[in-house]
Write an enzyme that holds these catalytic residues in place. Structure first.
Site, PDB file in Angstrom:
ATOM      1  N   ASN A 187       0.832  -1.207   0.000  1.00  0.00           N
ATOM      2  CA  ASN A 187       0.000   0.000   0.000  1.00  0.00           C
ATOM      3  C   ASN A 187       0.868   1.260   0.000  1.00  0.00           C
ATOM      4  OD1 ASN A 187      -2.232  -1.828   0.753  1.00  0.00           O
ATOM      5  ND2 ASN A 187      -1.132  -1.892   2.701  1.00  0.00           N
TER       6      ASN A 187
ATOM      7  N   HIS B 284      11.084  -6.101  -1.374  1.00  0.00           N
ATOM      8  CA  HIS B 284      10.055  -6.339  -2.400  1.00  0.00           C
ATOM      9  C   HIS B 284       8.945  -5.277  -2.293  1.00  0.00           C
ATOM     10  CE1 HIS B 284       7.527  -9.002  -5.011  1.00  0.00           C
ATOM     11  NE2 HIS B 284       6.552  -8.378  -4.359  1.00  0.00           N
ATOM     12  N   GLU B 285       8.422  -5.116  -1.094  1.00  0.00           N
ATOM     13  CA  GLU B 285       7.311  -4.168  -0.940  1.00  0.00           C
ATOM     14  C   GLU B 285       7.777  -2.745  -1.207  1.00  0.00           C
ATOM     15  OE1 GLU B 285       4.628  -5.713  -0.937  1.00  0.00           O
ATOM     16  OE2 GLU B 285       5.437  -7.633  -0.254  1.00  0.00           O
TER      17      GLU B 285
HETATM   18  N1  B3K Z   1       0.866  -7.487  -3.797  1.00  0.00           N
HETATM   19  C1  B3K Z   1       0.749  -8.283  -2.609  1.00  0.00           C
HETATM   20  C2  B3K Z   1       0.011  -9.546  -2.815  1.00  0.00           C
HETATM   21  C3  B3K Z   1      -1.438  -9.436  -2.677  1.00  0.00           C
HETATM   22  C4  B3K Z   1      -2.073 -10.811  -2.717  1.00  0.00           C
HETATM   23  C5  B3K Z   1      -3.521 -10.730  -2.801  1.00  0.00           C
HETATM   24  N2  B3K Z   1      -4.145 -12.035  -2.828  1.00  0.00           N
HETATM   25  C6  B3K Z   1       2.062  -8.610  -2.021  1.00  0.00           C
HETATM   26  C7  B3K Z   1       3.204  -8.574  -2.940  1.00  0.00           C
HETATM   27  O1  B3K Z   1       3.325  -9.308  -3.891  1.00  0.00           O
HETATM   28  O2  B3K Z   1       4.003  -7.726  -2.748  1.00  0.00           O
HETATM   29 ZN    ZN Z   2       4.677  -8.102  -4.922  1.00  0.00          ZN
END
Ligand code: B3K
Ligand code: ZN
Length: 868
Positions: free
Chosen positions: A275, A307-308
């Site tokens: 987010n 990663h995030e």
């Molecule tokens: N983008 C989220 C993953 C969301 C999964 C939803 N079922 C985490 C990631 O890949 O960074």
């Molecule tokens: Zn991701």
């Protein structure tokens, strides 16, 4: 107006990539006013909507599990009849003008939200998860990634229960209210899709730090956890700062808000969520200290934080046009986090680990009933497509493009991608085009990697002509049929290779051969004796190489290949060949393996961590993957025997390693981490050797360890056997860590993974343990996820393992369909087992499909697993 409950109970519908249409209405601006309460939260949403192009379609706002209290258009409350609710729970409002202001008031219950999608309660916190389609469980909204909006969020809550109020973007104002309540306002200057929306309220402590970006801006960093977890957040903070610096250095990408917050929560469906400005994490990827986290946990924290964070550019600033494009952000971001971790530690070991994961999860997926392309063509439930194919194979696609372009042109490609598409919702095709334009390359055939499922197989043969000194290599490629894709076209496959002269033990250069045709012939001169081929060096392409290799050639490469991955690979292949020989009824030819292991563990020039990886036997599951019909008992028996022979033949070496790798004082240096890997590896070989004092040594390692890596390592070794020490250490471990959820997860997981004859009964009993609950995804995964991955135990021939997993899926589906659906995979492998096992697996899948109230998540996975 009567309260209307919007629920999501339509007949499952298949969504097709080819049906994509641009949104009919855009929502450039959103204001949310959220009165938080665990039982009943009220959400007032004000959407500024604009007609997108000329059409007469009504506004359609997705909704799920919302109680609608009021709808207004341009300030006027709508009467019943001025809007409708469709059979998917969406609110449909006919609008005459091109721009309107829509206000809705809904009520939701975070405490009743066991799906953990939308706004939910976790251990006294209120938090959100919106990707992929959770925002519709917070308010009515066009819940699709190509609707980008600027958010202004006001939250209010009880100040004692929820002293901290966080949302995306930057904090702007806050204040107190009567009745012990308070409020805060956050605005996010970047337009974003609603799946990146986040809010957290709770009693949290903050590890606060800062980072100065390359243009000199100060960013306030915060990692928010329960007060008692604060001492375990330093590693995550370091990883965050390292990631920020790395993205500037390697991709020229700078962070863009004044604050960056991470919150750890205990109940989370997966790893973490990117987010905008407010990452929400599964606590297992935030918290680490030597007492409770293994080296693997430390690495995972670093990798997931990175990663995030990297998603801020590859995902948030540039997002996906639709969910079929998921790999656009996930494949690229996994590639970025893998490269980061390689830079932070040992690139060779990181590559080995990544390939191990790829083969274990993605190759299996590609070979089974749930195989799908990196860019899927259809889905019933998008949550089921957060897969190893989209993530890990997706990352391999980016890696291959980076290899084809070389570092400079790849960087020009990514620069162009970021510049061209900043602020947009785009497609995988847009990414490839940026690579082509920025990197000046042509990638038409390469695009097949996005559309064709299945792992390509390359069969290689070599003819040597001593008269001319020519080595002729013939490569034949084929891609197996997968569900919905019977015929495949030849792909562009970049293979790095080198030809070793066995006499000089060297080669004259590493070269890149790109296969494009069904058959490719390559001739190289200058070999008076047949050279030895090192192929797919560094695992340059995600393919299966089939080549008849002698033990001698593999031993040679395991000793002399200057590509560290090639050495590891040769060693594994040698072990696989020897084990398959035994499994198919031949003798156990352990001598070449023992010789190669002995040489590898004695080589002072090698990185200890790589030695540990190379000397480890391939997993039972990997051996199963090499067989047409998996025989779990024969695999287990052969592997156990080989382990015992390596253990006893090299007993004194293992003893020496075990003693030598004991360290004083904990450190995260690569040497210290390598020593810990080797220590537990040597312990497991000693235990396999049958040495009388092995369980005593394990007990000692367990008791004297000053870190979780060695303690859990010893626990795992003892959990496999039948010694008295087994019960002692399991009880001691549980007592020592009672109340620490993440460590108790390890306690469950170690037992579910154990190669113990009674694992099925042990797991069954653990399912009734007072610490066990299906409502916490980490706990459910630690027991039943691990059990499903234990090939020998899960596939016990009486079928009890199958029944237990199916019972679990049905029970969990009623609570949390998304997590339940993830457990279906092991049952879907029925075609790979004998008829009796296969029939039992199928009947469990049929029982799951027929379960009353089965979710579309589970229905899609179990249904496809039956057809495949
Ligand atoms: N983008 C989220 C993953 C969301 C999964 C939803 N079922 C985490 C990631 O890949 O960074
Ligand atoms: Zn991701």
């Amino acid at each position: 107006m009567a309260d209307i409950q919007s629920t999501h109970a339509p007949a499952p519908k298949v969504i097709l990539r080819s049906d994509y249409r641009p949104p009919e209405w855009l929502v450039p601006q959103v204001a949310l006013d959220v009165a938080l309460d665990a039982q009943k939260t009220q959400v007032r949403a004000t959407l500024h909507v604009e007609r997108n192009g000329a059409h007469e379609q009504p506004l359609r706002l997705d909704g799920d599990a919302l109680t609608l209290v009021e709808v207004r258009v341009d300030g006027a409350t709508l009467a019943a009849g001025d809007w409708t609710m469709d059979d998917e729970g969406a609110l449909v409002i006919p609008l005459v003008g091109d721009a309107h202001v829509i206000e809705t008031l809904v009520e939701i219950s975070p405490a009743a939200n066991t799906k953990l999608m939308g706004l939910y309660a976790s251990g006294g916190l209120l938090c959100t998860q919106c990707e992929a389609e959770g925002f519709r469980r917070i308010t009515f909204f066009p819940d699709r990634p190509d609707v980008l909006s600027r958010y202004d969020v006001r939250m209010e809550a009880d100040k004692t229960l929820y002293p901290v109020l966080l949302a995306n973007g930057d904090p702007v104002e806050k204040g107190d209210l009567p009745n012990g309540r308070h409020w805060a306002r956050w605005t996010d200057p970047f337009a974003k899709p609603c799946y990146l929306f986040a809010m957290v309220a709770g009693d949290l402590a903050c590890n606060a730090d800062g980072f100065t970006t390359m243009s000199g801006r100060s960013v306030a960093l915060g990692i928010w956890v329960r007060e008692e977890d604060l001492p375990r957040t330093d590693h995550a903070m370091k990883a965050l700062k390292d990631s920020m610096a790395w993205d500037e250095r390697v991709y020229g990408r700078e962070y863009d808000l004044d604050v960056f917050n991470i919150v750890a929560v205990s109940d989370f469906n997966f790893g973490a969520m990117e987010n905008k400005g407010l990452n929400i994490f599964n606590s297992r990827y935030v918290l680490a200290d030597p007492e409770t986290a293994t080296d693997m946990d430390y690495d995972a924290v670093e990798g997931v934080v990175a990663h995030e964070y990297f998603h801020n550019w590859s995902g948030n600033r540039i997002t996906c046009r639709d969910w079929f494009q998921l790999s656009l952000k996930e494949g690229f971001t996994v590639y970025r986090d893998q490269s980061f971790s390689a830079d932070m530690g040992s690139p060779a070991v990181k590559r080995v680990e990544d390939v191990r994961v790829l083969r274990a999860a993605q190759f299996q997926e590609d070979a089974g009933p749930l195989a799908h392309p990196v860019r899927p063509e259809s889905y019933m439930e998008i949550s089921n497509f957060y897969t190893a194919t989209v993530y890990n194979k997706g990352a391999e696609l980016i890696r291959m493009m980076a290899l084809l372009l070389g570092p400079e042109r790849f960087r020009r490609g990514t620069d162009l991608y970021f510049e061209r598409h900043d602020g947009q919702a785009v497609t995988c095709e847009d990414f490839v085009r940026a690579m082509e334009d920025g990197g000046e390359i042509e990638l038409s055939q390469f695009r097949l990697w996005y559309s064709q499922a299945g792992t390509p197989r390359i069969s290689v043969s070599m003819d040597h002509d001593p008269a001319t000194g020519t080595a002729k290599l013939t490569f034949r490629q084929s891609v197996p049929a997968t569900p919905g894709q019977a015929e495949k076209a030849p792909m562009a496959i970049p293979l790095r290779l080198a030809l070793f002269d066995p006499e000089t033990q060297s080669h004259s250069g590493d070269e890149l051969v790109v296969l494009t045709a069904p058959e490719t012939v390559v001739e190289r001169k200058g070999f008076s004796t047949p050279p030895i081929l090192s192929i797919n060096r560094g695992f340059s392409a995600p393919v299966i190489v089939e080549m008849d290799r002698t033990h001698q050639d593999l031993s040679f490469l395991s000793a002399h290949d200057d590509d560290p991955f090639g050495r590891y690979e040769a060693m594994q292949q040698l072990m696989v060949n020897v084990l398959l020989g035994r499994i198919s009824g031949g003798p156990l030819e352990s001598a070449p393996v023992i010789e190669a292991v002995a040489r590898t563990i004695a080589d002072p020039a090698l990185d200890g961590a790589l030695v540990a990886e190379a000397a480890r036997l391939p997993s039972e599951a990997y051996l199963g993957d090499q067989m047409l019909i998996v025989d779990p008992d024969a695999i287990h028996g052969a592997r156990d025997d080989l382990q015992a022979e390596i253990g006893s033949a090299l007993e004194s070496e293992w003893r020496a390693i075990h003693a030598r790798s004991a360290r004083n004082g904990f450190s995260l240096s690569s040497d210290a981490k390598a020593a810990r890997r080797l220590r537990t590896l040597s312990l497991s070989y000693l235990a396999a050797s049958g040495a009388k004092d092995a369980s005593e040594l394990a007990l000692q390692q367990f008791e004297t360890a000053d870190n979780m890596t060695e303690r859990q390592g010893a626990l795992a070794v003892l959990a496999n056997g039948a010694s008295e020490a087994r019960e002692t250490v399991l009880a001691a471990f549980h007592d020592r860590y009672a109340g620490n959820a993440l460590v108790i997860d390890k306690w469950f997981q170690t037992q579910a993974f154990a190669l113990h004859p009674d694992t099925v009964e042990i797991v069954e009993a653990l399912g009734r343990h007072p610490d066990f609950t299906l409502s916490n995804p980490n706990r459910a995964r630690s027991l039943f996820g691990a059990f499903g991955g234990n090939q020998w135990a899960f596939n016990r021939k009486d079928g009890k393992g199958y029944r237990m997993l199916a019972d679990t899926i049905i029970a969990l589906d009623a609570i949390n369909p998304q997590t339940a659906a993830r457990f279906v995979t092991p049952l879907g492998r029925w075609r790979r087992f004998d008829e009796v096992r296969g029939a039992m697996m199928r009947s469990e899948l049929e029982r799951i499909v027929a379960a009353p109230g089965v979710s579309k998540d589970v229905l899609e996975q179990a249904g496809k697993s039956l057809q495949g």
